[in-house]
Scaffold this motif. Sequence first.
Motif, short mmCIF file in Angstrom:
data_model
loop_
_atom_site.label_atom_id
_atom_site.label_comp_id
_atom_site.label_asym_id
_atom_site.label_seq_id
_atom_site.Cartn_x
_atom_site.Cartn_y
_atom_site.Cartn_z
N LEU A 109 0.85 -1.19 0.00
CA LEU A 109 0.00 0.00 0.00
C LEU A 109 0.89 1.24 0.00
CD1 LEU A 109 -2.98 0.95 0.24
CD2 LEU A 109 -2.56 1.13 2.69
N LEU A 110 0.66 2.15 -0.95
CA LEU A 110 1.41 3.40 -1.04
C LEU A 110 0.50 4.54 -0.60
CD1 LEU A 110 3.08 3.01 -4.55
CD2 LEU A 110 3.96 2.29 -2.33
N LYS A 111 1.08 5.49 0.13
CA LYS A 111 0.36 6.70 0.52
C LYS A 111 0.94 7.85 -0.29
CE LYS A 111 -0.68 5.02 5.08
NZ LYS A 111 -2.04 5.09 5.40
N ILE A 112 0.05 8.58 -0.95
CA ILE A 112 0.45 9.70 -1.81
C ILE A 112 -0.18 10.96 -1.25
CG2 ILE A 112 0.33 10.64 -4.14
CD1 ILE A 112 -0.04 7.66 -5.05
N ASN A 113 0.65 12.00 -1.07
CA ASN A 113 0.15 13.29 -0.58
C ASN A 113 0.42 14.35 -1.64
OD1 ASN A 113 1.01 16.05 0.88
ND2 ASN A 113 -0.74 15.11 1.87
N ILE A 114 -0.63 15.06 -2.04
CA ILE A 114 -0.53 16.19 -2.97
C ILE A 114 -0.82 17.43 -2.15
CG2 ILE A 114 -1.41 17.21 -5.10
CD1 ILE A 114 -0.24 14.38 -5.48
N SER A 115 0.14 18.36 -2.09
CA SER A 115 -0.09 19.58 -1.31
C SER A 115 0.63 20.75 -1.94
CB SER A 115 0.34 19.39 0.14
OG SER A 115 1.71 19.10 0.22
N SER A 116 0.00 21.89 -1.88
CA SER A 116 0.57 23.14 -2.40
C SER A 116 -0.35 24.26 -1.95
CB SER A 116 0.70 23.09 -3.93
OG SER A 116 1.39 24.23 -4.39
N GLY A 117 -0.52 25.24 -2.80
CA GLY A 117 -1.41 26.34 -2.49
C GLY A 117 -1.93 26.98 -3.76
N MET A 118 -2.92 27.83 -3.60
CA MET A 118 -3.50 28.55 -4.72
C MET A 118 -3.31 30.04 -4.51
SD MET A 118 -6.96 26.57 -5.61
CE MET A 118 -6.84 25.17 -6.68
N TYR A 119 -3.03 30.73 -5.61
CA TYR A 119 -2.87 32.18 -5.55
C TYR A 119 -4.18 32.82 -5.16
CZ TYR A 119 1.56 31.68 -8.01
OH TYR A 119 2.84 31.36 -8.35
N GLY A 120 -4.10 33.89 -4.41
CA GLY A 120 -5.28 34.68 -4.08
C GLY A 120 -5.52 35.70 -5.18
N HIS A 121 -6.42 36.62 -4.92
CA HIS A 121 -6.68 37.71 -5.86
C HIS A 121 -7.01 38.95 -5.05
CE1 HIS A 121 -10.95 36.86 -5.16
NE2 HIS A 121 -10.66 35.61 -5.39
N MET A 122 -7.45 39.99 -5.69
CA MET A 122 -7.64 41.28 -5.05
C MET A 122 -8.55 41.21 -3.81
SD MET A 122 -8.89 44.66 -6.94
CE MET A 122 -9.15 46.20 -6.13
N PHE A 123 -9.54 40.36 -3.85
CA PHE A 123 -10.51 40.31 -2.76
C PHE A 123 -10.36 39.11 -1.84
CE2 PHE A 123 -12.55 42.63 -6.27
CZ PHE A 123 -12.69 43.85 -5.64
N ALA A 124 -9.38 38.26 -2.08
CA ALA A 124 -9.23 37.07 -1.25
C ALA A 124 -7.76 36.67 -1.15
CB ALA A 124 -10.03 35.93 -1.85
N PRO A 125 -7.37 36.17 0.01
CA PRO A 125 -6.00 35.70 0.18
C PRO A 125 -5.81 34.35 -0.49
CG PRO A 125 -7.26 35.26 2.15
CD PRO A 125 -8.16 36.04 1.22
N GLY A 126 -4.57 33.96 -0.70
CA GLY A 126 -4.28 32.64 -1.22
C GLY A 126 -4.67 31.59 -0.17
#
Length: 140
Positions: A109-126
């Motif tokens: 059994l393999l465990k895979i983790n995908i993690s990062s972030g998303m850019y925000g915009h003028m009215f919301a933070p990332g």
Amino acid sequence: MSTLHLIFVPCLFCLSACTLLSPKAEFIPENEVLKKATVNTPYRFKIDILGGPVFRGVDRKAGSITPADSGISVRYCQLSEEEIKNMKPKDSNNYNCVEVYGTPTKPGLLKINISSGMYGHMFAPGSYFSKDYTLTVVSP
């Protein structure tokens, strides 16, 4: 007192709206179990990330796999030559797509983790995201 309410209420509304508008990652597939892999047989599976542009950069990792010596790796999907041609600066990765690939060397059994972030915009933070998947490797 009413002047204070006239200032406080709109400020509170704006702050709460920014939190609600933060980009939220969604994944395709949503299921946390990937299709099975077979030992000594090449494997490839694509995971799409929806909701906004994912952080970019040469030093960004697409994810991690445990155990690391499984023969399976994770990378960002590659863009086509046509898509790369008009980019400035040139980058061959599609950061909204992750590919699980390789030739498994042993069952388990393999465990895979995908993690990062998303850019925000003028009215919301990332915002940051993390998604765990499992991959079962079987003997032929």
